[in-house]
Scaffold this active site. Structure first.
Site, PDB file in Angstrom:
ATOM      1  N   GLU A  39       0.852  -1.192   0.000  1.00  0.00           N
ATOM      2  CA  GLU A  39       0.000   0.000   0.000  1.00  0.00           C
ATOM      3  C   GLU A  39       0.887   1.239   0.000  1.00  0.00           C
ATOM      4  O   GLU A  39       1.629   1.466   0.942  1.00  0.00           O
ATOM      5  CB  GLU A  39      -0.916  -0.013   1.225  1.00  0.00           C
ATOM      6  CG  GLU A  39      -1.711   1.236   1.456  1.00  0.00           C
ATOM      7  CD  GLU A  39      -2.525   1.673   0.259  1.00  0.00           C
ATOM      8  OE1 GLU A  39      -2.253   2.768  -0.272  1.00  0.00           O
ATOM      9  OE2 GLU A  39      -3.436   0.935  -0.148  1.00  0.00           O
ATOM     10  N   LYS A  40       0.809   2.043  -1.052  1.00  0.00           N
ATOM     11  CA  LYS A  40       1.727   3.172  -1.226  1.00  0.00           C
ATOM     12  C   LYS A  40       1.493   4.336  -0.274  1.00  0.00           C
ATOM     13  O   LYS A  40       2.309   5.240  -0.198  1.00  0.00           O
ATOM     14  CB  LYS A  40       1.681   3.671  -2.661  1.00  0.00           C
ATOM     15  CG  LYS A  40       0.346   4.242  -3.081  1.00  0.00           C
ATOM     16  CD  LYS A  40       0.356   4.597  -4.542  1.00  0.00           C
ATOM     17  CE  LYS A  40      -1.035   4.926  -5.026  1.00  0.00           C
ATOM     18  NZ  LYS A  40      -1.087   4.991  -6.466  1.00  0.00           N
ATOM     19  N   HIS A  41       0.408   4.345   0.470  1.00  0.00           N
ATOM     20  CA  HIS A  41       0.099   5.469   1.353  1.00  0.00           C
ATOM     21  C   HIS A  41       0.616   5.294   2.777  1.00  0.00           C
ATOM     22  O   HIS A  41       0.710   6.259   3.516  1.00  0.00           O
ATOM     23  CB  HIS A  41      -1.416   5.692   1.407  1.00  0.00           C
ATOM     24  CG  HIS A  41      -1.982   6.168   0.123  1.00  0.00           C
ATOM     25  ND1 HIS A  41      -2.508   5.303  -0.805  1.00  0.00           N
ATOM     26  CD2 HIS A  41      -2.085   7.410  -0.408  1.00  0.00           C
ATOM     27  CE1 HIS A  41      -2.925   5.999  -1.842  1.00  0.00           C
ATOM     28  NE2 HIS A  41      -2.675   7.281  -1.633  1.00  0.00           N
ATOM     29  N   HIS A  89       4.597   6.840  -4.519  1.00  0.00           N
ATOM     30  CA  HIS A  89       3.373   7.638  -4.486  1.00  0.00           C
ATOM     31  C   HIS A  89       3.516   8.800  -5.465  1.00  0.00           C
ATOM     32  O   HIS A  89       4.576   9.403  -5.556  1.00  0.00           O
ATOM     33  CB  HIS A  89       3.122   8.171  -3.073  1.00  0.00           C
ATOM     34  CG  HIS A  89       1.765   8.764  -2.917  1.00  0.00           C
ATOM     35  ND1 HIS A  89       1.455  10.032  -3.369  1.00  0.00           N
ATOM     36  CD2 HIS A  89       0.630   8.260  -2.384  1.00  0.00           C
ATOM     37  CE1 HIS A  89       0.187  10.282  -3.113  1.00  0.00           C
ATOM     38  NE2 HIS A  89      -0.338   9.220  -2.512  1.00  0.00           N
ATOM     39  N   HIS A 121      -2.499  14.912  -6.986  1.00  0.00           N
ATOM     40  CA  HIS A 121      -2.399  13.739  -6.104  1.00  0.00           C
ATOM     41  C   HIS A 121      -1.020  13.735  -5.450  1.00  0.00           C
ATOM     42  O   HIS A 121      -0.021  13.504  -6.119  1.00  0.00           O
ATOM     43  CB  HIS A 121      -2.612  12.461  -6.923  1.00  0.00           C
ATOM     44  CG  HIS A 121      -2.732  11.220  -6.099  1.00  0.00           C
ATOM     45  ND1 HIS A 121      -2.742   9.974  -6.678  1.00  0.00           N
ATOM     46  CD2 HIS A 121      -2.842  11.008  -4.762  1.00  0.00           C
ATOM     47  CE1 HIS A 121      -2.859   9.058  -5.732  1.00  0.00           C
ATOM     48  NE2 HIS A 121      -2.923   9.664  -4.556  1.00  0.00           N
ATOM     49  N   CYS A 168      -2.589  12.123   2.432  1.00  0.00           N
ATOM     50  CA  CYS A 168      -2.717  12.181   0.977  1.00  0.00           C
ATOM     51  C   CYS A 168      -3.926  13.064   0.666  1.00  0.00           C
ATOM     52  O   CYS A 168      -4.994  12.878   1.266  1.00  0.00           O
ATOM     53  CB  CYS A 168      -2.922  10.776   0.407  1.00  0.00           C
ATOM     54  SG  CYS A 168      -3.316  10.747  -1.356  1.00  0.00           S
ATOM     55  N   HIS A 223      -6.658  10.479  -0.670  1.00  0.00           N
ATOM     56  CA  HIS A 223      -7.002   9.279   0.090  1.00  0.00           C
ATOM     57  C   HIS A 223      -6.929   9.442   1.604  1.00  0.00           C
ATOM     58  O   HIS A 223      -7.056   8.469   2.337  1.00  0.00           O
ATOM     59  CB  HIS A 223      -6.127   8.115  -0.367  1.00  0.00           C
ATOM     60  CG  HIS A 223      -6.294   7.818  -1.821  1.00  0.00           C
ATOM     61  ND1 HIS A 223      -5.337   8.132  -2.748  1.00  0.00           N
ATOM     62  CD2 HIS A 223      -7.335   7.277  -2.502  1.00  0.00           C
ATOM     63  CE1 HIS A 223      -5.767   7.777  -3.952  1.00  0.00           C
ATOM     64  NE2 HIS A 223      -6.979   7.262  -3.832  1.00  0.00           N
TER      65      HIS A 223
END
Length: 115
Positions: free
Chosen positions: A14-16, A41, A47, A102, A105
């Site tokens: 998960e990149k976040h 990311h 974004h 983010c 997100h």
């Protein structure tokens, strides 16, 4: 209420999720927090990661302590990335908590035990 809006997960998929890595030399603790270690990311005006915060909650302490906050204001330079290094002194063990935001997100967290 805020607790229910913070997401977490495995940073390898998960990149976040903020990745927390630390080194300890006596009382001096060096902590690197990054977002997108395994999966980069995006860093565009549309974004991006806006900021990272690091907290330390010492064993037996009532509240976590804000170690620092880094804001990323340039979202178009491909040479910038959401990564920060923090230094603080403590002889105590405890937990390190990192939060990242983010703009699409929302809030993401991770934690590691400081030995």
């Amino acid at each position: 209420m805020l607790k229910e809006t913070i997401r977490s997960g495995d940073w390898k998929g998960e990149k976040h999720v903020p990745v927390i890595e630390y080194e300890r030399e006596g009382d001096l603790v060096k902590v690197e927090v990054s977002v997108g270690k395994e999966i980069p990311h995006p860093n565009t005006p549309e974004h991006h990661i806006a900021w990272i915060e690091l907290y330390f909650h010492p064993e037996g302490g009532q509240f976590p302590i804000l170690v620092g906050r880094v804001e990323f204001t340039n979202h178009s330079d491909p040479l910038t990335e959401p990564r920060a290094v923090f230094f603080f002194k403590t002889s105590k063990k405890g937990k390190l908590y990192a939060l990242s935001y983010c703009n699409i997100h929302g809030l993401w967290e991770n934690e590691v035990q400081l030995e």
